[in-house]
Scaffold this motif. Structure first.
Motif, PDB file in Angstrom:
ATOM      1  N   GLU A  13       0.840  -1.193   0.000  1.00  0.00           N
ATOM      2  CA  GLU A  13       0.000   0.000   0.000  1.00  0.00           C
ATOM      3  C   GLU A  13       0.879   1.247   0.000  1.00  0.00           C
ATOM      4  N   ILE A  17       0.785   5.649  -0.003  1.00  0.00           N
ATOM      5  CA  ILE A  17      -0.042   6.829   0.270  1.00  0.00           C
ATOM      6  C   ILE A  17       0.651   8.072  -0.276  1.00  0.00           C
ATOM      7  N   ASP A  38       2.255  11.615  -0.240  1.00  0.00           N
ATOM      8  CA  ASP A  38       2.960  12.457   0.718  1.00  0.00           C
ATOM      9  C   ASP A  38       2.989  13.877   0.153  1.00  0.00           C
ATOM     10  N   TYR A  44       4.136   9.302  -4.039  1.00  0.00           N
ATOM     11  CA  TYR A  44       3.619   8.196  -3.250  1.00  0.00           C
ATOM     12  C   TYR A  44       4.755   7.552  -2.471  1.00  0.00           C
ATOM     13  N   ASN A  47       3.260   2.777   2.757  1.00  0.00           N
ATOM     14  CA  ASN A  47       2.529   2.907   4.014  1.00  0.00           C
ATOM     15  C   ASN A  47       2.866   1.693   4.878  1.00  0.00           C
TER      16      ASN A  47
END
Length: 67
Positions: free
Chosen positions: A30, A32, A34, A40, A43
């Protein structure tokens, strides 16, 4: 001329005797967004993976033949 057949333990690679094997997996990591770096980032790490069923020897690169 006689040729000797090498015997390896049943759990080892039957081509070279290596006792390690590589198992191919598909990992669902996964990521996320930033805002600071505008990209990305991971995570953390996840245990969401599945085996493809393909196994091979890390030494001789042959398809796995051990147990």
């Amino acid at each position: 001329m006689k040729s000797k057949t090498k015997k390896f333990p049943k759990h080892a690679c039957q081509f070279c005797g290596c006792e390690r094997k590589f198992v191919e997996t598909i990992i669902d990591d996964e990521f996320i967004w930033d805002e600071k770096y505008q990209m990305y980032v991971p995570n953390g790490f996840t245990d969401a993976f599945e085996h493809t069923g393909f196994m091979y020897c890390p030494e001789c690169k042959e398809t796995w033949t051990g147990l």
